[in-house]
Enzyme design. Structure first.
Site, PDB file in Angstrom:
ATOM      1  N   LYS A   1       0.847  -1.192   0.000  1.00  4.14           N
ATOM      2  CA  LYS A   1       0.000   0.000   0.000  1.00  4.14           C
ATOM      3  C   LYS A   1       0.881   1.240   0.000  1.00  4.14           C
ATOM      4  CE  LYS A   1      -1.997   2.911   2.755  1.00  4.14           C
ATOM      5  NZ  LYS A   1      -1.941   4.134   1.929  1.00  4.14           N
TER       6      LYS A   1
ATOM      7  N   GLU B   1       9.116   0.900  11.209  1.00  2.58           N
ATOM      8  CA  GLU B   1      10.143   1.948  11.061  1.00  2.58           C
ATOM      9  C   GLU B   1       9.401   3.265  11.163  1.00  2.58           C
ATOM     10  OE1 GLU B   1      13.287   1.217  10.573  1.00  2.58           O
ATOM     11  OE2 GLU B   1      13.299  -0.778   9.676  1.00  2.58           O
TER      12      GLU B   1
ATOM     13  N   CYS C   1      12.965  10.833   7.660  1.00  2.00           N
ATOM     14  CA  CYS C   1      12.833  10.328   9.028  1.00  2.00           C
ATOM     15  C   CYS C   1      14.117  10.492   9.819  1.00  2.00           C
ATOM     16  CB  CYS C   1      12.396   8.874   9.013  1.00  2.00           C
ATOM     17  SG  CYS C   1      13.521   7.839   8.090  1.00  2.00           S
TER      18      CYS C   1
ATOM     19  N   GLU D   1       8.725  16.016  15.980  1.00  2.00           N
ATOM     20  CA  GLU D   1       9.172  15.796  14.609  1.00  2.00           C
ATOM     21  C   GLU D   1       8.422  16.763  13.690  1.00  2.00           C
ATOM     22  OE1 GLU D   1       7.973  12.175  12.497  1.00  2.00           O
ATOM     23  OE2 GLU D   1      10.018  12.012  11.752  1.00  2.00           O
TER      24      GLU D   1
HETATM   25  P1  NAP Z   1       1.916   8.075   8.051  1.00  2.00           P
HETATM   26  O1  NAP Z   1       0.891   9.107   8.043  1.00  2.00           O
HETATM   27  O2  NAP Z   1       2.124   7.284   9.289  1.00  2.00           O
HETATM   28  O3  NAP Z   1       1.576   7.118   6.835  1.00  2.00           O
HETATM   29  C1  NAP Z   1       2.335   5.990   6.527  1.00  2.00           C
HETATM   30  C2  NAP Z   1       1.442   4.972   5.865  1.00  2.00           C
HETATM   31  O4  NAP Z   1       0.453   4.515   6.802  1.00  2.00           O
HETATM   32  C3  NAP Z   1       0.673   5.539   4.680  1.00  2.00           C
HETATM   33  O5  NAP Z   1       0.578   4.560   3.678  1.00  2.00           O
HETATM   34  C4  NAP Z   1      -0.665   5.851   5.308  1.00  2.00           C
HETATM   35  O6  NAP Z   1      -1.750   5.898   4.427  1.00  2.00           O
HETATM   36  C5  NAP Z   1      -0.836   4.706   6.264  1.00  2.00           C
HETATM   37  N1  NAP Z   1      -1.826   5.027   7.296  1.00  2.00           N
HETATM   38  C6  NAP Z   1      -2.192   6.265   7.744  1.00  2.00           C
HETATM   39  N2  NAP Z   1      -3.170   6.153   8.664  1.00  2.00           N
HETATM   40  C7  NAP Z   1      -3.441   4.831   8.789  1.00  2.00           C
HETATM   41  C8  NAP Z   1      -4.357   4.086   9.554  1.00  2.00           C
HETATM   42  N3  NAP Z   1      -5.221   4.682  10.388  1.00  2.00           N
HETATM   43  N4  NAP Z   1      -4.362   2.744   9.430  1.00  2.00           N
HETATM   44  C9  NAP Z   1      -3.515   2.129   8.580  1.00  2.00           C
HETATM   45  N5  NAP Z   1      -2.635   2.775   7.817  1.00  2.00           N
HETATM   46  C10 NAP Z   1      -2.585   4.117   7.923  1.00  2.00           C
HETATM   47  O7  NAP Z   1       3.353   8.640   7.679  1.00  2.00           O
HETATM   48  P2  NAP Z   1       3.726   9.615   6.469  1.00  2.00           P
HETATM   49  O8  NAP Z   1       3.186  10.953   6.808  1.00  2.00           O
HETATM   50  O9  NAP Z   1       3.378   8.995   5.185  1.00  2.00           O
HETATM   51  O10 NAP Z   1       5.312   9.595   6.550  1.00  2.00           O
HETATM   52  C11 NAP Z   1       6.004  10.382   7.437  1.00  2.00           C
HETATM   53  C12 NAP Z   1       6.440   9.600   8.646  1.00  2.00           C
HETATM   54  O11 NAP Z   1       7.166   8.446   8.258  1.00  2.00           O
HETATM   55  C13 NAP Z   1       7.360  10.383   9.534  1.00  2.00           C
HETATM   56  O12 NAP Z   1       7.012  10.222  10.872  1.00  2.00           O
HETATM   57  C14 NAP Z   1       8.729   9.767   9.258  1.00  2.00           C
HETATM   58  O13 NAP Z   1       9.645   9.925  10.285  1.00  2.00           O
HETATM   59  C15 NAP Z   1       8.374   8.359   9.000  1.00  2.00           C
HETATM   60  N6  NAP Z   1       9.405   7.688   8.200  1.00  2.00           N
HETATM   61  C16 NAP Z   1      10.188   6.752   8.813  1.00  2.00           C
HETATM   62  C17 NAP Z   1      11.178   6.085   8.112  1.00  2.00           C
HETATM   63  C18 NAP Z   1      12.039   5.044   8.779  1.00  2.00           C
HETATM   64  O14 NAP Z   1      12.686   4.256   8.090  1.00  2.00           O
HETATM   65  N7  NAP Z   1      12.065   4.974  10.098  1.00  2.00           N
HETATM   66  C19 NAP Z   1      11.368   6.363   6.760  1.00  2.00           C
HETATM   67  C20 NAP Z   1      10.555   7.320   6.146  1.00  2.00           C
HETATM   68  C21 NAP Z   1       9.559   7.961   6.898  1.00  2.00           C
HETATM   69  P3  NAP Z   1      -2.173   7.257   3.674  1.00  2.00           P
HETATM   70  O15 NAP Z   1      -1.916   6.881   2.296  1.00  2.00           O
HETATM   71  O16 NAP Z   1      -3.609   7.489   3.942  1.00  2.00           O
HETATM   72  O17 NAP Z   1      -1.305   8.359   4.164  1.00  2.00           O
END
Ligand code: NAP
Ligand code: MG
Length: 499
Positions: free
Chosen positions: A190, A266, A301, A398
């Site tokens: 996804k 992650e 991240c 963050e």
């Molecule tokens: P996010 O909002 O947590 O979304 C990540 C994924 O989860 C998306 O596909 C999102 O779908 C899905 N999602 C959102 N709400 C959900 C729910 N209620 N149930 C199931 N899935 C759900 O994160 P983001 O804004 O895309 O990315 C930014 C974050 O990722 C930051 O916190 C960053 O630090 C972290 N990050 C971490 C790493 C690492 O390797 N540690 C790498 C890159 C990014 P949608 O399509 O609806 O958004």
């Protein structure tokens, strides 16, 4: 690999965009016919209406993935057969990198220069590296007496859901897909709702390379729909998630309320960049400080947004970093001269601007940037604040945008205690000329990666992941990433004397 501005625009104007989900080897509309819009944040233009997958679509994808897994064409194939297909996929990504990079730039607002680097080099390297690992990973034989033979074997873990963020769309897909496919799993991906397009294009290349039907499925949709359906599915064995800490927690809950699937996480970070009093503040250090914060517009991240600088060095450091921040070119992502593109959405731009306002209101001193640029594009100037205190919002949360904060500290022990004072534990950078102090900090910092005298996430060979609320024990990258996608089985032969 480079593209001129004119070439990038030409590719953009002739792209064919796949908008349908990819399930069981075929592109298909959502069961209910629903779609959602994908927007180019640099222009505000709608570029595609993409299939909006929900529970029924995820059910179809999981059924196909399970059937393929049990049939064994991929899961029980000789590893050199999987290797050959993944090597071909790497070649196909390289051959299509320019189109994929422009597509990803339009979808995400990332610069085409970064997209080309990620998709022309890193993404194919991932498929190649794990392809090569597929037939070089051995099991074990346990020590026993002659009355037994005990084998410890690794098996593909089954059907895995891969839930991705928007900041490195195709690269994050490759980080997870390459080891999952090399291990022999069937996958349901996804992509983030903001950036679904490059993954759909990848699916066509995977089919062309010979990935069998059902082994790779792509279900674009929202987190609350497709994401939650994956998290709660009774027939998914493993979920590997990259995204925010909040949503990572949801996946643990989904698993607990469904089939107790294994969840690899992650998540977010608030990583420190530590400059001790003996560091040489030269162009190299300033470049690392700026890139650690502003690379990918700070939508990273492992961004080092808390820059903990020894009080005796703050002034010279802050002046030079602010000057470097002002020199970044912000604007049209398709122009190869651009360093920083658009924030991924207007909503995200507003969130980052809210943090800039909080920095000003809580008394941090603004040295560079601080404003939006352009409309309807969602650009923000690279922003540098100094005189942070540990209690300020911008020192704790963050931000995920181009907002670097300098927090003065006195000596090594205060640097360490401030660096540790966070719920996150993804990354840290340390600049010092003293090897003893460098090693002391590397050992005491509770985070997955510590970079000494240079900001880096490591490379494909080194595991990446977080401590504390930045991650679970799961690691992406390195041989360790395969561990996320295999089960360990003991096979114990009880033996009789042969004569
Ligand atoms: P996010 O909002 O947590 O979304 C990540 C994924 O989860 C998306 O596909 C999102 O779908 C899905 N999602 C959102 N709400 C959900 C729910 N209620 N149930 C199931 N899935 C759900 O994160 P983001 O804004 O895309 O990315 C930014 C974050 O990722 C930051 O916190 C960053 O630090 C972290 N990050 C971490 C790493 C690492 O390797 N540690 C790498 C890159 C990014 P949608 O399509 O609806 O958004
Ligand atoms: Mg988009």
């Amino acid at each position: 690999m480079t593209l001129t501005h004119a070439q990038a625009r030409e590719i953009a104007s002739t792209l064919t965009i796949e908008t349908r989900a990819f399930i069981d080897g075929r592109f298909t509309k959502a069961v209910d016919g629903g779609t959602f819009e994908s927007v180019n944040p640099a222009t505000g233009e709608v570029i595609a209406a993409v299939a909006h997958c929900k529970g029924a679509d995820v059910d179809r994808a999981v059924a196909a993935a399970r059937r393929a897994f049990e049939a064994g064409e991929w899961s029980r194939a000789a590893p050199e057969a999987r290797k050959a297909v993944l090597l071909k996929l790497a070649d196909l990504v390289r051959a299509n990198a320019e189109e994929l990079a422009v597509l990803e730039s339009l979808d995400s607002g990332k610069t085409v220069r970064d997209c080309l680097h990620e998709i022309g080099n890193e993404v194919p390297n991932f498929f190649q590296w794990y392809a090569e690992l597929a037939d070089k990973t051995f099991g074990k034989v346990a020590p026993t007496g002659e009355s037994a033979l005990a084998l410890i074997v690794k098996e593909p873990a089954g059907v895995v859901g891969l839930v991705l963020p928007w900041n490195f769309p195709l690269l994050m897909a490759a980080w997870k897909l390459a080891p999952a496919l090399a291990a022999g799993c069937s996958t349901i991906v996804k992509p983030a709702e903001q950036t679904p397009l490059s993954a759909l294009r990848l699916a066509a290349l995977a089919a062309e390379a010979g990935v069998p039907d059902g082994v790779l499925n792509i279900v674009p949709g929202y987190g609350e729909t497709a994401g939650q359906a994956i998290g709660r599915h009774e027939d998914i064995d493993i979920v590997s998630f990259t995204g925010s800490t909040e949503v990572g927690g949801y996946f643990l809950r989904y698993a607990g309320e469904s089939n107790l699937k294994i969840v690899g996480l992650e998540m977010g970070g608030k990583s420190p960049f530590i400059v001790l009093d003996d560091a040489r503040i030269d162009d190299d250090l300033v470049e690392h400080a700026a890139m650690s914060a502003f690379w990918n517009g700070g939508q990273n991240c492992s961004a080092n947004m808390r820059q903990l600088v020894d009080r005796s060095r703050v002034e010279e450091f802050a002046d030079r970093v602010a000057a470097r921040a002002r020199a970044f070119a912000v604007g049209d992502p398709l122009d190869p001269a651009t360093d920083i593109g658009a924030m991924v959405t207007g909503e995200h731009q507003d969130k980052v601007m809210g943090y800039i306002a909080a920095g000003k209101n809580e008394g941090a001193r603004l040295l560079a940037g601080g404003e939006r640029i352009g409309a309807p594009g969602t650009f923000i100037e690279p922003t540098v604040f100094t005189d942070l205190t540990a209690a300020m919002t911008i020192a704790k949360e963050e931000i995920f945008g181009p907002v670097l904060g300098i927090l003065p500290v006195s000596g090594l022990s205060e640097a360490l205690s401030v660096a540790r004072d966070t719920p996150y534990g993804l990354h840290a950078t340390v600049f010092t000329q003293d090897i003893d102090r460098a090693i002391h900090l590397a050992r005491r910092l509770p985070c997955g990666t510590v970079a000494i005298n240079g900001f880096t996430e490591g490379d494909i060979k080194t595991p990446f992941g977080g401590y504390k609320r930045s991650g679970s024990l799961a690691r992406d990258n390195g041989a360790e990433a395969l561990d996320q996608y295999v089960q360990t089985k003991t096979i114990w032969f009880s033996l009789n004397a042969a004569e």
